[in-house]
Design a protein around this motif. Structure first.
Motif, PDB file in Angstrom:
ATOM      1  N   GLN A 312      35.375 -84.875   6.512  1.00 47.96           N
ATOM      2  CA  GLN A 312      35.281 -85.840   7.647  1.00 47.96           C
ATOM      3  C   GLN A 312      34.142 -87.030   7.536  1.00 47.96           C
ATOM      4  OE1 GLN A 312      36.854 -85.500  10.467  1.00 47.96           O
ATOM      5  NE2 GLN A 312      36.120 -87.171  11.784  1.00 47.96           N
ATOM      6  N   ARG A 314      33.740 -88.128   4.684  1.00 52.32           N
ATOM      7  CA  ARG A 314      34.476 -89.068   3.671  1.00 52.32           C
ATOM      8  C   ARG A 314      35.669 -89.998   4.428  1.00 52.32           C
ATOM      9  NH1 ARG A 314      36.653 -85.371   0.630  1.00 52.32           N
ATOM     10  NH2 ARG A 314      34.857 -85.147  -0.637  1.00 52.32           N
ATOM     11  N   LYS A 315      36.203 -89.312   5.558  1.00 47.93           N
ATOM     12  CA  LYS A 315      37.203 -90.234   6.274  1.00 47.93           C
ATOM     13  C   LYS A 315      36.646 -91.068   6.908  1.00 47.93           C
ATOM     14  CE  LYS A 315      40.564 -86.365   6.768  1.00 47.93           C
ATOM     15  NZ  LYS A 315      41.316 -85.372   7.764  1.00 47.93           N
ATOM     16  N   GLU A 316      35.481 -90.881   7.572  1.00 42.76           N
ATOM     17  CA  GLU A 316      34.560 -91.800   8.505  1.00 42.76           C
ATOM     18  C   GLU A 316      34.148 -93.108   7.603  1.00 42.76           C
ATOM     19  OE1 GLU A 316      31.521 -90.046  10.147  1.00 42.76           O
ATOM     20  OE2 GLU A 316      32.606 -88.950  11.801  1.00 42.76           O
ATOM     21  N   ARG A 317      33.742 -92.804   6.358  1.00 40.06           N
ATOM     22  CA  ARG A 317      33.281 -93.788   5.294  1.00 40.06           C
ATOM     23  C   ARG A 317      34.689 -94.835   4.958  1.00 40.06           C
ATOM     24  NH1 ARG A 317      30.042 -89.666   2.966  1.00 40.06           N
ATOM     25  NH2 ARG A 317      31.751 -89.478   1.479  1.00 40.06           N
ATOM     26  N   ASN A 318      35.651 -94.011   4.644  1.00 43.93           N
ATOM     27  CA  ASN A 318      36.818 -94.718   4.346  1.00 43.93           C
ATOM     28  C   ASN A 318      37.447 -95.580   5.461  1.00 43.93           C
ATOM     29  OD1 ASN A 318      36.591 -93.535   1.684  1.00 43.93           O
ATOM     30  ND2 ASN A 318      38.017 -91.753   2.304  1.00 43.93           N
ATOM     31  N   HIS A 319      37.305 -94.839   6.780  1.00 47.22           N
ATOM     32  CA  HIS A 319      37.657 -95.823   7.610  1.00 47.22           C
ATOM     33  C   HIS A 319      36.983 -97.013   7.880  1.00 47.22           C
ATOM     34  CE1 HIS A 319      39.234 -96.569  11.723  1.00 47.22           C
ATOM     35  NE2 HIS A 319      38.331 -96.716  12.297  1.00 47.22           N
ATOM     36  N   ASN A 321      34.983 -98.584   5.544  1.00 41.08           N
ATOM     37  CA  ASN A 321      35.194 -99.535   4.649  1.00 41.08           C
ATOM     38  C   ASN A 321      36.935-100.243   4.544  1.00 41.08           C
ATOM     39  OD1 ASN A 321      35.149-100.744   1.890  1.00 41.08           O
ATOM     40  ND2 ASN A 321      36.142 -98.907   0.990  1.00 41.08           N
ATOM     41  N   LEU A 322      37.766 -99.439   5.131  1.00 39.42           N
ATOM     42  CA  LEU A 322      39.070-100.192   5.258  1.00 39.42           C
ATOM     43  C   LEU A 322      38.873-101.241   6.411  1.00 39.42           C
ATOM     44  CD1 LEU A 322      42.113 -99.973   5.094  1.00 39.42           C
ATOM     45  CD2 LEU A 322      42.236 -98.517   6.750  1.00 39.42           C
ATOM     46  N   HIS A 323      38.089-100.923   7.516  1.00 39.25           N
ATOM     47  CA  HIS A 323      37.669-101.906   8.612  1.00 39.25           C
ATOM     48  C   HIS A 323      37.113-103.041   7.916  1.00 39.25           C
ATOM     49  CE1 HIS A 323      36.979-103.687  12.739  1.00 39.25           C
ATOM     50  NE2 HIS A 323      35.798-103.551  12.472  1.00 39.25           N
TER      51      HIS A 323
END
Length: 436
Positions: A312, A314-319, A321-323
């Motif tokens: 979770q 990692r998903k938040e960090r990726n989100h 970073n994508l933003h």
């Protein structure tokens, strides 16, 4: 025709050498695993129970009741998973289950097989090698190979060219057997003749009829003790602790007749006590295993929770970073649009690179016009330079005048200071003269 030795060789060639460094030792291990499986099956059959190996087959008895007697017929059936994986359609029809009452089946226990029916195998070895044997048997059946593989003295697996595998039991299992009492060795008991009325009670170590009946009643009530059985020292010779008696088989009621000796009865009691101790030890081991399993499950759950939290995060960090990347891309696009707009405006401010040729008739006027423009530009330049020069001179003159004024004020201030000092000196001299 494929035999068990060929089956083992195929497994060794396909899967490599297991259990030891030499191929002969591996073949012996496979032979011991297969013998263990056969011994397990025979033990269950002797106890009028069946054995079920979920990945392979079910072997047991069918129960038939005729004229008040219960007869047993041998029963064999491939498991559903084995049929779906290896048997063709025709063999599936042939392997349909037999209608009728079946005996109770015991699930194959790999730990029990390794400890009780093998010499030096472990649970993992039994599980791995038996699974390899079952898979190879299934592959051979699916390939349509003829084979004949014996299972100890229980029977043999046979598959012919018609691809209909079956299991042929040994001749001793095809005899109808009624449910009769069995002694410690597993053979049927016959009712012994009644003892003579005048026979001595302790002759040759045998108890009297009344004593035997009393012991039987006490045994059924569960109140008898080992020290209450009358016996001589020679009665306990050859005591086996119930080892030869099949496990799980209780003493039938008909055996409580006067034909039951004190030695046999003590064996039954000793076997019961040993079985109770064995069950208590197994319950302790089971409780320990359950506790270990609970601890392991708790550890696995904690690891799963940590892994979910990490996923979770990692998903938040990726989100995020994508933003951020999308924001950067939007800013870059806006910057490119603004730069393009500025370039267009700058290019529109002049007519370069717009080249046009002047008509020969207008060349002189064009040249004169250009000369006038150059002259006008030069005049403007000269006028600007003169203006700048005059401004600089005026600035220097103003600076000199301000400096001259400052010098004058400084000299006046110095003269005034000198005059004030002289007057003070005269005043002091006049005062001294008066004092004298």
């Amino acid at each position: 025709m494929l035999t068990f030795e060929g089956l083992v060789q195929d497994i060794i060639q396909r899967r490599g050498k297991l259990g030891s460094k030499e191929g002969a030792d591996s073949a012996q291990d496979y032979q011991e695993v297969w013998s263990t499986f056969g011994s397990y099956v025979r033990s269950c059959l002797e106890q009028r129970r069946g054995l079920q190996l979920n990945s392979f087959c079910k072997i047991g008895w069918t129960i038939q009741k005729k004229l008040g007697k219960t007869a047993y017929r041998p029963y064999f059936h491939f498991s559903d998973s084995f049929i779906r994986s290896y048997l063709p359609e025709a063999a599936r029809k042939h392997a349909a289950s037999v209608a009728g009452d079946l005996c109770s089946f015991e699930d194959f226990n790999f730990s029990k097989a390794a400890l009780k029916f093998s010499k030096q195998l472990t649970k993992d070895q039994v599980f791995t090698m038996l699974r390899a044997l079952v898979q190879r048997i299934g592959d051979s059946i699916a390939d349509g190979r003829e084979m004949e593989i014996g299972l100890s003295d229980v029977g043999k697996f046979v598959c012919r060219s018609d691809r209909e595998p079956r299991f042929i039991f040994a001749q001793e299992f095809h005899k109808q057997e009624a449910l009769t009492p069995r002694d410690a060795s597993g053979s049927a008991l016959e009712k012994a003749p009644a003892a003579p009325e005048k026979a001595p009670e302790k002759a040759r170590g045998q108890p009297s009829q009344a004593t035997t009946k009393g012991l039987a009643v006490a045994k059924e009530a569960g109140t008898i003790r080992m020290d209450s059985v009358p016996a001589h020292a020679e009665d306990v010779k050859g005591f086996d602790g119930g080892v030869q008696r099949p496990m799980g088989e209780e003493l039938p009621k008909s055996a409580s007749a006067p034909g039951l000796t004190a030695l046999q009865f003590k064996r039954e009691l000793a076997f019961k006590e040993a079985m109770d101790r064995h069950i208590a030890a197994m319950e302790a081991h089971a409780a320990e295993a359950v506790a270990e399993k609970d601890a392991w499950d708790c550890h696995v759950n904690e690891c799963l929770l940590q892994e979910r939290d990490e996923i979770q995060a990692r998903k938040e960090r990726n989100h995020l970073n994508l933003h951020f990347l999308k924001h950067q891309m939007a800013m870059g696009e806006q910057k490119r649009k603004e730069q393009r707009k500025e370039d267009i405006e700058a290019a529109s401010a002049h007519d370069f690179p717009s080249f046009s040729e002047v008509h020969p008739d207008e060349m002189k006027d064009f040249i004169k016009g250009q000369q006038e423009k150059v002259r006008q530009a030069l005049d403007d330049q000269v006028r600007t330079n003169n203006t700048l020069r005059n401004l600089a001179k005026q600035k220097d003159l103003a600076l000199e005048l301000s400096q001259l004024q400052a010098n004058r004020e400084e000299l006046a201030m110095l003269r005034k200071a000198d005059r004030g000092d002289a007057e003070d000196a005269l005043n002091i001299c006049s005062k001294d003269s008066k004092d004298r």
